[in-house]
Design a protein around this motif. Sequence first.
Motif, mmCIF file in Angstrom:
data_model
loop_
_atom_site.group_PDB
_atom_site.id
_atom_site.type_symbol
_atom_site.label_atom_id
_atom_site.label_comp_id
_atom_site.label_asym_id
_atom_site.label_seq_id
_atom_site.Cartn_x
_atom_site.Cartn_y
_atom_site.Cartn_z
ATOM 1 N N ARG A 197 0.832 -1.211 0.000
ATOM 2 C CA ARG A 197 0.000 0.000 0.000
ATOM 3 C C ARG A 197 0.864 1.257 0.000
ATOM 4 N NH1 ARG A 197 -3.180 -3.190 3.600
ATOM 5 N NH2 ARG A 197 -5.176 -3.749 2.647
ATOM 6 N N GLY A 198 1.944 1.233 0.777
ATOM 7 C CA GLY A 198 2.826 2.390 0.810
ATOM 8 C C GLY A 198 3.440 2.677 -0.546
ATOM 9 N N TRP A 199 3.875 1.643 -1.250
ATOM 10 C CA TRP A 199 4.464 1.854 -2.574
ATOM 11 C C TRP A 199 3.406 2.208 -3.612
ATOM 12 C CZ3 TRP A 199 9.091 3.295 -2.872
ATOM 13 C CH2 TRP A 199 10.084 2.790 -2.031
ATOM 14 N N LEU A 200 2.184 1.745 -3.438
ATOM 15 C CA LEU A 200 1.117 2.171 -4.343
ATOM 16 C C LEU A 200 0.839 3.667 -4.180
ATOM 17 C CD1 LEU A 200 -1.359 -0.842 -4.070
ATOM 18 C CD2 LEU A 200 -0.111 -0.134 -6.122
ATOM 19 N N ARG A 201 0.875 4.149 -2.944
ATOM 20 C CA ARG A 201 0.690 5.593 -2.724
ATOM 21 C C ARG A 201 1.830 6.370 -3.371
ATOM 22 N NH1 ARG A 201 -1.157 3.685 2.423
ATOM 23 N NH2 ARG A 201 0.929 3.978 3.319
ATOM 24 N N TRP A 202 3.058 5.859 -3.258
ATOM 25 C CA TRP A 202 4.208 6.518 -3.873
ATOM 26 C C TRP A 202 4.033 6.522 -5.389
ATOM 27 C CZ3 TRP A 202 7.997 4.738 -7.236
ATOM 28 C CH2 TRP A 202 9.130 5.543 -7.399
ATOM 29 N N ARG A 203 3.637 5.397 -5.962
ATOM 30 C CA ARG A 203 3.387 5.333 -7.409
ATOM 31 C C ARG A 203 2.362 6.360 -7.848
ATOM 32 N NH1 ARG A 203 -0.560 0.744 -9.373
ATOM 33 N NH2 ARG A 203 -1.881 2.249 -8.293
ATOM 34 N N ASP A 204 1.252 6.416 -7.117
ATOM 35 C CA ASP A 204 0.180 7.326 -7.512
ATOM 36 C C ASP A 204 0.619 8.785 -7.393
ATOM 37 O OD1 ASP A 204 -1.360 5.097 -7.958
ATOM 38 O OD2 ASP A 204 -2.478 5.248 -6.067
ATOM 39 N N ALA A 205 1.448 9.094 -6.411
ATOM 40 C CA ALA A 205 1.961 10.465 -6.297
ATOM 41 C C ALA A 205 2.859 10.815 -7.481
ATOM 42 C CB ALA A 205 2.719 10.614 -4.980
ATOM 43 N N LYS A 206 3.652 9.858 -7.940
ATOM 44 C CA LYS A 206 4.499 10.105 -9.111
ATOM 45 C C LYS A 206 3.663 10.319 -10.364
ATOM 46 C CE LYS A 206 8.683 9.814 -7.423
ATOM 47 N NZ LYS A 206 9.494 11.026 -7.310
#
Length: 264
Positions: A253-262
């Motif tokens: 979930r944390g990396w999905l949030r990072w992906r979506d921010a990018k």
Amino acid sequence: MLLDTPVRLGVQLRPQHVQYSDLREAVLRLEEMGVDILFNWDHFFPLFGEPDGLHFESWTMLGAWAEQTERVEFGALVNCNSYRNADLQADMARTLDHISAKHGVGRFIFGTGSGWFERDYDEYGYEFGTAGSRLNDLEGGLEKVTARWDRLNPQPTRRIPIMIGGKGEQKTLRFVARHANIWHSFVAPDELPHKLSVIERWAGTEERDTGDLVVSNELARRDESVADALYDAGTRLFTLGLDGPEWDYELVRGWLRWRDAKNA
């Protein structure tokens, strides 16, 4: 090098020390969470932990994933060229492409490499050879796979993406320049510019435009500062290896949030 593509997150479910039901449940949950790609690996025994622990085979598992999923792309990170006849690999890949084409276009990614885990070779009766001979076999195998795709009936639903893993400059990166749509490695951010320059030099020799090449790298045991640096260096596909049966969904979930921010 393709920079105008969205950042994607791939999760590798390591098929060791788990029951298959654990893998099946994880596949469903990760697709629902929004992961872009699901990977397993192509080995016959665990790579760490109990050496004779639970383990499952790659390609048959991918057939189940092709039927089980609706949206996510999938493949091995990476297939071992040595374990199966190259023309057979092509046919298997084409079949997975069609099984997964629930909306008209297949979702299989043909990730491949030359192999390295000697126990697999010894126990299953394959010739281990040398690193050089295995790379030579990979070169010939890639030529056969791509040629066979043109001759199969029916042909794949799309040009199946080829993902090549490794960083060797004399052979592997030349294969990347010749064949790959995705180049995967574990190299550090400050190494990437040099490795990409090597790929570009080989692309000139191969007379191929690598402007559509997607750069892929691993997130496990790395933080966002490293991921940001990899992104700045051109990485657009990020993979995350997970061990079960207690898959770390919060990490995903944390990396999905990072992906979506990018991608915002």
